[in-house]
Design an enzyme around this catalytic site. Structure first.
Site, PDB file in Angstrom:
ATOM      1  N   GLU A  50       0.991  -1.105   0.055  1.00 52.60           N
ATOM      2  CA  GLU A  50      -0.128  -0.220  -0.239  1.00 52.60           C
ATOM      3  C   GLU A  50       0.913   1.549   0.301  1.00 52.60           C
ATOM      4  O   GLU A  50       1.635   1.278   0.479  1.00 52.60           O
ATOM      5  CB  GLU A  50      -1.027  -0.121   1.346  1.00 52.60           C
ATOM      6  CG  GLU A  50      -2.097   0.002   0.963  1.00 52.60           C
ATOM      7  CD  GLU A  50      -2.999  -0.441  -0.072  1.00 52.60           C
ATOM      8  OE1 GLU A  50      -3.496  -0.026  -1.220  1.00 52.60           O
ATOM      9  OE2 GLU A  50      -3.830  -1.280   0.266  1.00 52.60           O
ATOM     10  N   HIS A  51       0.605   1.954  -0.561  1.00 56.66           N
ATOM     11  CA  HIS A  51       1.021   3.207  -0.899  1.00 56.66           C
ATOM     12  C   HIS A  51       2.831   3.128  -1.247  1.00 56.66           C
ATOM     13  O   HIS A  51       3.442   4.032  -1.795  1.00 56.66           O
ATOM     14  CB  HIS A  51       0.665   4.431   0.135  1.00 56.66           C
ATOM     15  CG  HIS A  51       0.025   4.583   0.767  1.00 56.66           C
ATOM     16  ND1 HIS A  51       0.087   5.870  -0.097  1.00 56.66           N
ATOM     17  CD2 HIS A  51      -1.315   4.141   1.171  1.00 56.66           C
ATOM     18  CE1 HIS A  51      -1.675   6.139   0.531  1.00 56.66           C
ATOM     19  NE2 HIS A  51      -2.079   5.244   1.505  1.00 56.66           N
ATOM     20  N   ALA A 145     -14.315   3.854  -1.133  1.00 63.73           N
ATOM     21  CA  ALA A 145     -14.561   2.983   0.305  1.00 63.73           C
ATOM     22  C   ALA A 145     -13.089   1.911   0.048  1.00 63.73           C
ATOM     23  O   ALA A 145     -12.744   1.099   0.609  1.00 63.73           O
ATOM     24  CB  ALA A 145     -14.991   2.257  -0.472  1.00 63.73           C
ATOM     25  N   LEU A 147     -11.701   0.939  -3.430  1.00 67.55           N
ATOM     26  CA  LEU A 147     -11.665  -0.531  -3.964  1.00 67.55           C
ATOM     27  C   LEU A 147     -12.140   0.282  -5.297  1.00 67.55           C
ATOM     28  O   LEU A 147     -11.970  -0.484  -6.688  1.00 67.55           O
ATOM     29  CB  LEU A 147     -13.481  -0.895  -3.905  1.00 67.55           C
ATOM     30  CG  LEU A 147     -13.873  -1.516  -2.644  1.00 67.55           C
ATOM     31  CD1 LEU A 147     -14.637  -2.532  -2.169  1.00 67.55           C
ATOM     32  CD2 LEU A 147     -11.833  -2.495  -2.100  1.00 67.55           C
ATOM     33  N   SER A 148     -11.340   2.027  -5.065  1.00 67.09           N
ATOM     34  CA  SER A 148     -10.548   1.851  -7.243  1.00 67.09           C
ATOM     35  C   SER A 148     -12.082   2.015  -8.012  1.00 67.09           C
ATOM     36  O   SER A 148     -12.348   2.216  -8.875  1.00 67.09           O
ATOM     37  CB  SER A 148      -9.900   1.216  -7.592  1.00 67.09           C
ATOM     38  OG  SER A 148      -8.691   0.894  -7.393  1.00 67.09           O
ATOM     39  N   SER A 149     -13.283   2.822  -7.212  1.00 69.81           N
ATOM     40  CA  SER A 149     -14.660   3.161  -8.514  1.00 69.81           C
ATOM     41  C   SER A 149     -13.820   4.318  -9.221  1.00 69.81           C
ATOM     42  O   SER A 149     -14.873   3.611 -10.086  1.00 69.81           O
ATOM     43  CB  SER A 149     -15.718   3.975  -6.910  1.00 69.81           C
ATOM     44  OG  SER A 149     -15.152   5.152  -6.658  1.00 69.81           O
ATOM     45  N   SER A 150     -13.304   5.179  -8.922  1.00 74.24           N
ATOM     46  CA  SER A 150     -12.508   6.321  -9.931  1.00 74.24           C
ATOM     47  C   SER A 150     -11.951   5.725 -10.813  1.00 74.24           C
ATOM     48  O   SER A 150     -12.242   6.231 -11.585  1.00 74.24           O
ATOM     49  CB  SER A 150     -11.904   7.757  -8.730  1.00 74.24           C
ATOM     50  OG  SER A 150     -12.051   7.724  -7.670  1.00 74.24           O
ATOM     51  N   ASP A 194      -3.950   0.625  -9.228  1.00 77.57           N
ATOM     52  CA  ASP A 194      -5.473   1.222  -9.900  1.00 77.57           C
ATOM     53  C   ASP A 194      -6.186   0.818 -11.188  1.00 77.57           C
ATOM     54  O   ASP A 194      -6.937   0.294 -11.432  1.00 77.57           O
ATOM     55  CB  ASP A 194      -7.035   2.215  -9.033  1.00 77.57           C
ATOM     56  CG  ASP A 194      -5.890   2.190  -7.193  1.00 77.57           C
ATOM     57  OD1 ASP A 194      -5.869   1.838  -6.788  1.00 77.57           O
ATOM     58  OD2 ASP A 194      -6.247   3.288  -7.164  1.00 77.57           O
ATOM     59  N   TYR A 243      -3.268  12.622   0.887  1.00 72.58           N
ATOM     60  CA  TYR A 243      -3.127  11.383  -0.494  1.00 72.58           C
ATOM     61  C   TYR A 243      -1.121  12.313  -0.714  1.00 72.58           C
ATOM     62  O   TYR A 243      -0.944  11.867  -0.471  1.00 72.58           O
ATOM     63  CB  TYR A 243      -3.552  10.952  -1.084  1.00 72.58           C
ATOM     64  CG  TYR A 243      -2.900  10.186  -2.009  1.00 72.58           C
ATOM     65  CD1 TYR A 243      -3.195   8.491  -2.044  1.00 72.58           C
ATOM     66  CD2 TYR A 243      -2.163   9.887  -3.166  1.00 72.58           C
ATOM     67  CE1 TYR A 243      -3.051   7.503  -2.944  1.00 72.58           C
ATOM     68  CE2 TYR A 243      -1.876   9.343  -3.908  1.00 72.58           C
ATOM     69  CZ  TYR A 243      -2.344   8.005  -3.886  1.00 72.58           C
ATOM     70  OH  TYR A 243      -1.573   7.273  -3.999  1.00 72.58           O
TER      71      TYR A 243
HETATM   72  C1  GLA Z   1      -5.239   5.272  -4.289  1.00 74.08           C
HETATM   73  C2  GLA Z   1      -4.388   4.390  -5.394  1.00 74.08           C
HETATM   74  C3  GLA Z   1      -3.123   4.517  -5.779  1.00 74.08           C
HETATM   75  C4  GLA Z   1      -2.364   3.593  -4.005  1.00 74.08           C
HETATM   76  C5  GLA Z   1      -3.161   3.581  -3.483  1.00 74.08           C
HETATM   77  C6  GLA Z   1      -2.401   2.973  -2.182  1.00 74.08           C
HETATM   78  O1  GLA Z   1      -6.051   3.670  -3.991  1.00 74.08           O
HETATM   79  O2  GLA Z   1      -5.145   5.741  -6.683  1.00 74.08           O
HETATM   80  O3  GLA Z   1      -2.387   4.813  -6.870  1.00 74.08           O
HETATM   81  O4  GLA Z   1      -1.291   4.610  -4.293  1.00 74.08           O
HETATM   82  O5  GLA Z   1      -4.115   4.351  -2.879  1.00 74.08           O
HETATM   83  O6  GLA Z   1      -1.769   2.796  -2.287  1.00 74.08           O
END
Ligand code: GLA
Length: 398
Positions: A50-51, A145, A147-150, A194, A243
């Protein structure tokens, strides 16, 4: 609720499923003709890493079968007319005025429309033809949430414009174009994970994705365990600035560490041992952020080896340490996410749990032995309700 590990985004050519039917009907009602194209793009869950994607690190996401569905056709007047079915909102904008981010009447684009508009802008910047578009779309990826809605919206529209114009690029390249839309048009300095997971997902697999070399390989999911997502129901505002701040701290840490390690290009180049040697030269915030990144990158490597030797216990333990690090060093957890993770410690069959995605609210991902899954889901929901008075939505994902 059940969700599955899903395949990549694509235009659908076969018989529309239930969700496609909705967008098809709405399209016919709105635009008076049959759609030329139906596309879908999934959300994702990140198992670990993550990140790290904006620090050149490796990640381990999996596409899920929560997705965006888009029915579309060409708009002959070079306009983009969008109908967001879930919000019951419509917008029309011109492809010749994307830079100013306004609709056809000169009002600022609503926030949700920045994603498709940004993708159109980014596609054009990449020299690809973008046709005028009529589209109705819906999504069951929960918003904000983790889960990458965008990304699902971006990739969904990317695939749509690709199908309508007929050019052909690799899914990874489309993911990069969508990432640029989010970075430069929407204003979130996100990494590539994502958009990559949505564009390149492989059914029933996680993907080991090296965000430096851009190489990736499907990794089979562990046998005999389920992946369960628990949504805390909490969404924190100001996510974008928090972020972007995290990313800036990582960049500052690299700059400062270069005095001692002149060859590093990013935190990916700093080993845990080197970090231990030089961390005292960093200010507190940069030290904490960088420590998370350096160790999280090492955890992803260990998690991949654990997956390969089917060592679920080790994989789960790495998930727990990832969460602790996101909570204490990267400071992107919330009390509710911490409670969701803590509760799992007492639940039989749970091997690991952590927040997934950017944090600041959203979901946890849990690795649970199959025979304990049903009980796990019930007990997690009850425990969360008792501790917080809130309802957690728990999905069996794989
Ligand atoms: C969001 C960002 C990703 C990633 C995650 C954290 O989802 O869109 O690129 O950095 O946060 O892992």
């Amino acid at each position: 609720m059940v969700s599955n590990i899903s395949g990549a985004a694509q235009p659908s050519t076969g018989t529309p499923n239930g969700k496609d039917m909705d967008v098809t009907q709405e399209y016919e009602r709105e635009f008076g003709s049959k759609p030329a194209c139906i596309s879908r793009a999934p959300g994702r869950v990140n198992l670990i890493g993550e990140h790290v994607d904006y620090n050149d690190g490796p990640v381990l996401p999996a596409a899920i079968d929560r997705e965006v569905n888009i029915a579309s056709g060409v708009n002959p007047n070079n306009l983009v007319r969008l109908f967001a079915l879930d919000l019951d909102e419509k917008v029309t904008f011109g492809l010749d005025r994307l830079n100013v981010k306004v609709d056809i009447d000169g009002s600022p684009l609503p926030a949700w429309a920045l994603y498709p508009a940004g993708v159109a802008w980014s596609l054009m910047e990449a020299g690809l033809e973008v046709k005028g578009l009529n589209a109705c779309f819906t999504s069951n990826v929960p918003i904000g949430a983790g889960l990458s809605s965008s990304a699902a919206i971006e990739v969904g529209f990317g695939v749509t414009w690709q199908a309508l114009a007929g050019w052909d690029i690799k899914p990874l390249e489309l993911a990069q174009i969508c990432q640029r839309a989010e970075n430069e048009y929407v204003g979130l300095s996100c990494g590539l994970m994502d958009q990559f997971a949505s564009a390149c997902g492989v059914e029933n697999h996680a993907l080991y994705f090296d965000t430096r070399s851009l190489e990736y390989q499907p990794a089979p999911l562990p046998k005999g365990v389920n992946i369960i997502i628990a949504d805390s129901g909490v969404r924190r505002s100001l996510t974008t600035s928090a972020y972007n701040e995290r990313r800036a701290s990582c960049e500052k840490a690299v700059e400062l560490l270069r005095e001692y390690l002149p060859d590093i290009g990013s935190l990916r180049d700093v080993s845990p041992v080197e970090f231990a040697a030089y961390k005292e030269f960093l200010p507190e915030i940069e030290r904490m952020r960088a420590e998370h990144i350096v160790k999280e990158i090492a955890r992803v490597q260990s998690a991949l080896s654990a997956l390969r030797r089917s060592d679920d216990l080790a994989f789960g333990a790495l998930m727990y340490s990832s969460h602790a690090s996101l909570r204490d060093l990267y400071e992107v957890s919330t009390p509710e996410l911490d409670i969701l993770v803590e509760l799992t410690r007492d639940l039989p069959g749970c091997l690991g749990a952590r927040l997934t995605g950017a944090g600041f609210g959203g979901c946890t991902v849990n690795l649970v032995r199959q025979e304990n899954s049903v009980e796990f889901m019930e007990k997690l929901e009850c425990g969360y309700q008792e501790r917080t008075g809130r309802e957690a939505r728990v999905y069996l994902c794989y």
